[in-house]
Design an enzyme around this catalytic site. Structure first.
Site, PDB file in Angstrom:
ATOM      1  N   ARG A  98       0.819  -1.213   0.000  1.00 39.49           N
ATOM      2  CA  ARG A  98       0.000   0.000   0.000  1.00 39.49           C
ATOM      3  C   ARG A  98       0.853   1.264   0.000  1.00 39.49           C
ATOM      4  O   ARG A  98       1.931   1.281   0.587  1.00 39.49           O
ATOM      5  CB  ARG A  98      -0.966   0.017   1.181  1.00 39.49           C
ATOM      6  N   CYS A 154      -2.302  17.087  15.438  1.00 36.60           N
ATOM      7  CA  CYS A 154      -1.863  16.574  14.132  1.00 36.60           C
ATOM      8  C   CYS A 154      -0.407  16.102  14.152  1.00 36.60           C
ATOM      9  O   CYS A 154       0.470  16.789  14.642  1.00 36.60           O
ATOM     10  CB  CYS A 154      -2.017  17.663  13.075  1.00 36.60           C
ATOM     11  N   ASP A 194       1.580   9.914  18.329  1.00 36.69           N
ATOM     12  CA  ASP A 194       2.904   9.935  17.714  1.00 36.69           C
ATOM     13  C   ASP A 194       3.738  11.014  18.383  1.00 36.69           C
ATOM     14  O   ASP A 194       3.198  11.946  18.989  1.00 36.69           O
ATOM     15  CB  ASP A 194       2.767  10.225  16.214  1.00 36.69           C
ATOM     16  N   LYS A 215       3.840   0.630  11.771  1.00 36.63           N
ATOM     17  CA  LYS A 215       2.720   0.470  12.709  1.00 36.63           C
ATOM     18  C   LYS A 215       2.773  -0.921  13.329  1.00 36.63           C
ATOM     19  O   LYS A 215       2.925  -1.903  12.627  1.00 36.63           O
ATOM     20  CB  LYS A 215       1.403   0.558  11.944  1.00 36.63           C
TER      21      LYS A 215
HETATM   22  C1  LIG Z   1      -0.882   3.865   8.351  1.00 31.20           C
HETATM   23  C2  LIG Z   1      -0.241   3.768   7.057  1.00 31.20           C
HETATM   24  C3  LIG Z   1      -0.722   2.889   6.087  1.00 31.20           C
HETATM   25  C4  LIG Z   1      -1.919   1.992   6.315  1.00 31.20           C
HETATM   26  O1  LIG Z   1      -1.690   1.039   7.299  1.00 31.20           O
HETATM   27  P1  LIG Z   1      -2.833   0.015   7.715  1.00 31.20           P
HETATM   28  O2  LIG Z   1      -2.276  -0.686   8.902  1.00 31.20           O
HETATM   29  O3  LIG Z   1      -3.052  -0.878   6.544  1.00 31.20           O
HETATM   30  O4  LIG Z   1      -4.056   0.806   8.020  1.00 31.20           O
HETATM   31  C5  LIG Z   1      -0.056   2.850   4.881  1.00 31.20           C
HETATM   32  N1  LIG Z   1       1.026   3.613   4.625  1.00 31.20           N
HETATM   33  C6  LIG Z   1       1.530   4.448   5.558  1.00 31.20           C
HETATM   34  C7  LIG Z   1       2.740   5.243   5.228  1.00 31.20           C
HETATM   35  C8  LIG Z   1       0.900   4.569   6.800  1.00 31.20           C
HETATM   36  O5  LIG Z   1       1.381   5.432   7.706  1.00 31.20           O
END
Ligand SMILES: *Cc1c(COP(=O)(O)O)cnc(C)c1O
Length: 353
Positions: A101, A117, A278, A322
């Site tokens: 992603r 933020c 964060d 994450k």
């Molecule tokens: C949070 C995030 C995502 C999405 O993470 P999911 O755990 O799939 O919700 C994708 N790319 C970045 C850079 C992020 O910070």
């Protein structure tokens, strides 16, 4: 009144807050505005959102939208790039941190600048709206990187863009990759619900599968208007999920969180994440200790169904990514803070403040 006019009439100076709303600033709020000759994070709050303030000083809505002088107090462990994203940047606007992603920052504008933020280095900046060339570059990137399954539109708030502009962005991404899954990260349903109109839902639903990820942090943000906005999206076949942030003085009690998550599932919104704060510069007054967060989650797990319970997660400082805050990832509390393991088994430290 249309949403664009509502957006243009958002309060952007302390003078407007006081003269047009009868809001009396507290000492720390007033001090913030007195210090604005320093480099500070943008201020804007739509009148609708401001109207949700109930109590003069201690109020979950007020805390999220009216700045306080504490934003100028930067802790040594706080960072300008709290998620360590710099090294994962494909371009100024495209971040490829996880294999399947990418995050695409389509605008730097928000209807409201949340005082907590963590993207304060980008939001409200000088980068404005994605250009045709930048969009082309992003579309080419996902077309060449077949491992990318999802594009997450973020910013800034993508829903501050006009519907025709959003349409152009979504259409370019879909043209590049017919099979792409889209997520839109937005606080618009919470802070400017009138923006969710039929033209928008008609456009978004043409790009299915498309998910809206919003951010309700307190039950007081769930009103007739914000409920209607979410229902319009969901009725158009657009799933809505919630990413709340654990915030001191906003939602850091079991009761606040339980009320929030219950209200969300009643609206058909799935609580997806509850984020530990964060380490963004100037946000320490919002951070709840990890110890307390874990205790809150233990209590919530006993009280709530799996449907209403989000995953408590943290974005590791320094680019670790994450992780869910559970036994597999949490080590011991050391002098350097909590020892947390990321997905690759590397150790990162998160301070216990
Ligand atoms: C949070 C995030 C995502 C999405 O993470 P999911 O755990 O799939 O919700 C994708 N790319 C970045 C850079 C992020 O910070």
């Amino acid at each position: 009144m249309g949403w664009k006019q509502e957006l243009s009439e958002a309060y952007r100076t302390p003078g407007e807050l006081i003269s047009q709303n009868g809001i009396e600033l507290t000492e720390s709020e007033e001090l913030f505005f007195k210090k604005t000759e320093q480099n500070y994070f943008s201020f804007s709050v739509p009148r609708y959102y401001l109207s949700l303030i109930e109590n003069r000083t201690i109020d979950p809505v007020r805390r999220q939208c009216i700045p306080s002088v504490e934003e100028f107090s930067v802790k040594p462990w706080e960072l300008d790039d709290p998620l360590g994203e710099e090294k994962y940047k494909v371009s100024d606007r495209l971040i490829h941190r996880y294999r399947d992603r990418v995050l695409f920052l389509v605008t730097d504008t928000c209807a409201m600048y949340c005082r907590h933020c963590f993207r304060r280095n980008f939001a409200g900046g000088k980068r404005d709206v994605v250009t045709a060339q930048e969009l082309k570059t992003a579309a080419e990137y996902i077309s060449e990187h077949r491992e990318v399954v999802e594009v997450i539109l973020s910013g800034g708030d993508p829903l501050t863009l006009e519907t025709a502009v959003l349409d152009r962005i979504l259409s370019a991404l879909k043209k590049a990759r017919e099979d792409i899954v889209i997520r839109v990260g937005t606080r618009i349903p919470v802070v400017l619900p009138s923006r969710i109109d039929a033209a928008l839902t008609d456009t978004l639903k043409r790009y299915s599968p498309l998910f809206v990820m919003t951010q309700f942090n307190h039950k007081n943000e769930i009103t007739g208007r914000s409920s209607t906005a979410c229902s319009m999206l969901i009725d158009a076949g657009i799933p809505v999920l919630n990413q709340a942030v654990l915030l001191k003085g906003v939602n850091d009690t079991t009761e606040d969180l339980e009320n929030l998550f219950h209200a969300l599932i009643r609206l058909r919104i799935k609580p997806y994440y509850l984020f530990q704060g964060d380490l963004a510069a100037g946000t320490s007054h919002f951070r709840v200790s990890l110890q307390k967060g874990l205790a809150l989650m233990r209590e919530l797990r006993e009280r709530l169904s799996g449907l209403s319970l989000p995953v408590y997660a943290v974005d590791l400082p320094g680019g670790g990514g994450k992780i869910p805050l559970n036994g597999d990832y949490i080590g011991s509390l050391t002098d350097k803070g909590w020892e947390l393991k990321n997905a690759e088994g590397k150790i990162f430290y998160y301070p216990e403040e």
